[in-house]
Design a protein around this motif. Structure first.
Motif, PDB file in Angstrom:
ATOM      1  N   GLY A 181      -1.652  -0.154 -22.048  1.00  0.00           N
ATOM      2  CA  GLY A 181      -1.240   0.935 -22.755  1.00  0.00           C
ATOM      3  C   GLY A 181      -0.553   1.797 -21.512  1.00  0.00           C
ATOM      4  O   GLY A 181      -0.092   2.668 -21.724  1.00  0.00           O
ATOM      5  N   LYS A 182      -0.950   0.573 -20.723  1.00  0.00           N
ATOM      6  CA  LYS A 182      -0.067   2.277 -19.609  1.00  0.00           C
ATOM      7  C   LYS A 182       1.078   1.955 -19.373  1.00  0.00           C
ATOM      8  O   LYS A 182       1.991   1.091 -19.929  1.00  0.00           O
ATOM      9  CB  LYS A 182      -0.930   1.185 -18.293  1.00  0.00           C
ATOM     10  N   TYR A 183       1.464   3.153 -19.494  1.00  0.00           N
ATOM     11  CA  TYR A 183       3.545   3.024 -19.100  1.00  0.00           C
ATOM     12  C   TYR A 183       4.160   2.621 -17.762  1.00  0.00           C
ATOM     13  O   TYR A 183       3.603   3.265 -16.759  1.00  0.00           O
ATOM     14  CB  TYR A 183       3.980   4.776 -19.261  1.00  0.00           C
ATOM     15  N   ILE A 184       4.795   1.797 -18.298  1.00  0.00           N
ATOM     16  CA  ILE A 184       5.094   0.645 -17.170  1.00  0.00           C
ATOM     17  C   ILE A 184       7.399   0.922 -16.616  1.00  0.00           C
ATOM     18  O   ILE A 184       7.581   0.717 -18.238  1.00  0.00           O
ATOM     19  CB  ILE A 184       5.434  -0.637 -17.295  1.00  0.00           C
ATOM     20  N   ARG A 185       7.446   1.209 -15.907  1.00  0.00           N
ATOM     21  CA  ARG A 185       8.503   1.757 -15.216  1.00  0.00           C
ATOM     22  C   ARG A 185       9.315  -0.350 -15.264  1.00  0.00           C
ATOM     23  O   ARG A 185       9.707  -0.422 -14.517  1.00  0.00           O
ATOM     24  CB  ARG A 185       9.444   2.034 -14.264  1.00  0.00           C
ATOM     25  N   ARG A 186      10.451   0.096 -15.926  1.00  0.00           N
ATOM     26  CA  ARG A 186      11.537  -1.619 -16.439  1.00  0.00           C
ATOM     27  C   ARG A 186      12.735  -1.049 -16.262  1.00  0.00           C
ATOM     28  O   ARG A 186      13.463   0.521 -16.323  1.00  0.00           O
ATOM     29  CB  ARG A 186      11.730  -1.718 -17.765  1.00  0.00           C
TER      30      ARG A 186
END
Length: 103
Positions: free
Chosen positions: A47-52
């Motif tokens: 659920g952690k937001y990842i930069r793509r």
């Protein structure tokens, strides 16, 4: 024999044009710029937001953008093998003094 008629066709729905905003990272090709588009999405498990990031090629007819500019590009017909976007407008200009070396 009865005459077959086609049903009246409904007017074609307007095509939704995909517009994205990104930063120009390369202007080394003629009339083509490379734009990096960043998005944040949650990790499937944690659920952690990842930069793509996605690198897109866009058509710049007048070669008016520079590296570091923030631009808006929109989807269009394929212009080459990888180039499916065109430059709409330059949102923010890059600072020219940031890359200059001081003597």
């Amino acid at each position: 024999m009865s005459k077959q008629t086609k049903p009246a066709e409904a007017p074609a729905a307007e095509k939704v044009v995909k517009t994205v905003t990104g930063k120009v990272v390369s202007i080394k090709m003629q009339k083509t710029i490379t734009v990096v588009v960043e998005r944040y999405e949650p990790h499937p498990r944690y659920g952690k937001y990842i930069r793509r990031t996605t690198r897109l090629l866009a058509h710049d007819e007048n070669s008016e953008s520079r590296e570091g500019d923030v631009v808006a590009i929109e989807e269009c017909r394929p212009l080459s093998r990888r180039k499916n976007f065109r430059l709409v407008r330059i949102i923010t200009r890059a600072d020219r003094t940031a890359g200059a070396a001081t003597p």
